[in-house]
Design an enzyme around this catalytic site. Structure first.
Site, PDB file in Angstrom:
ATOM      1  CB  CYS A 127       1.422  -8.401   1.405  1.00 22.64           C
ATOM      2  SG  CYS A 127       1.761  -9.539   2.775  1.00 22.64           S
ATOM      3  CG  HIS A 131       4.838  -5.332   2.413  1.00 18.64           C
ATOM      4  ND1 HIS A 131       3.663  -4.626   2.624  1.00 18.64           N
ATOM      5  CD2 HIS A 131       4.600  -6.583   2.867  1.00 18.64           C
ATOM      6  CE1 HIS A 131       2.762  -5.416   3.191  1.00 18.64           C
ATOM      7  NE2 HIS A 131       3.311  -6.610   3.347  1.00 18.64           N
ATOM      8  CD  GLU A 186       4.146  -1.559   0.964  1.00 17.56           C
ATOM      9  OE1 GLU A 186       3.381  -2.041   1.828  1.00 17.56           O
ATOM     10  OE2 GLU A 186       4.523  -2.201  -0.037  1.00 17.56           O
TER      11      GLU A 186
END
Length: 236
Positions: free
Chosen positions: A100, A203, A205
């Site tokens: 990001c 993202h 994660e």
């Protein structure tokens, strides 16, 4: 020395703890040891085998020759730290994943620019800005054949989350765009000449419940392990 590669993860001095925890968990699951990098430490001397440049606040616009937005929050110290690491990693072929804001830092560090606002530049950018929207909303991106991101994700088209309000504009030197939305918003950049130098606008994660997104971190740790193993080999 631990057998697990040490992966430096950048974050602000205060805050963004959820994103950091998610990245750290993904790194651990991939076989790496997470190491925090913040401006409150001797970050230039950190002995790391790989790097993750995390998300967060906007990059200070004068870094790419634009005017700062009045009353916007910027973290100048973090900019300095991450620009240093993005350039050092590229120069030394340190395996690097930028997420990001991190992808935007990677691009700016290479001489690229950013769109400070999506509206007026791209169509169909009414992305959610609420917490439920950030958690649940998905959009399609198209990956480039032969790219690192395509190789990792294993599909030409994938659905990703949307937690950003800026985007990459002019691409940095020797970087290439390897994933985009249909409207043109850049979703991945790479330096093909490096072992692993990848920036993603989404993202991963927060999507590690899907194997293809876990593979992003697994491949980063694998590249770090291989680089460390190679460097430890005796020279003839």
């Amino acid at each position: 020395m631990t057998d697990r590669p040490i992966v430096g993860i950048t974050k602000p001095e205060h805050g963004d703890n959820l994103a950091y925890a998610a990245i750290a968990l993904a790194v651990r699951l991939a076989g790496g040891t997470p190491e925090t990098l913040t401006t409150g430490m001797s970050w230039r001397e950190a002995p790391i085998d790989a790097l993750v440049i995390g998300g967060g606040s906007d990059v200070f616009p004068p870094h790419y020759d634009q005017e700062a937005i009045e009353d916007a929050h910027y973290d100048r110290g973090r900019d300095e730290m991450e620009m240093y690491w993005a350039r050092t990693a590229r120069n030394t072929d340190l395996p690097t994943l930028a997420i990001c804001r991190g992808a935007q830092v990677m691009n700016v560090a290479g001489g690229g620019t950013l769109h400070q606002e999506l509206e007026g530049v791209f169509e169909d950018v009414d992305y959610p800005s609420t917490l439920p929207g950030h958690i649940l909303y998905r959009k399609e991106i198209d990956t480039t054949d032969g790219s690192l991101i395509r190789d990792i994700l294993g599909k030409a088209t994938v659905r990703v989350n949307s937690i950003h309000k800026q985007a990459i504009a002019k691409i940095g030197k020797n970087l290439v765009i390897t994933a985009q939305e249909a409207n043109g918003v850049v979703q991945a950049i790479e330096d093909p000449s490096k072992t692993f130098y990848l920036g993603v606008q989404f993202h991963p994660e927060f999507m590690t419940y899907r194997a293809k997104f876990r593979r992003i971190f697994a491949r980063l740790v694998e590249a770090a392990y291989e680089a460390r193993t190679t460097s430890a080999q005796p020279q003839s």
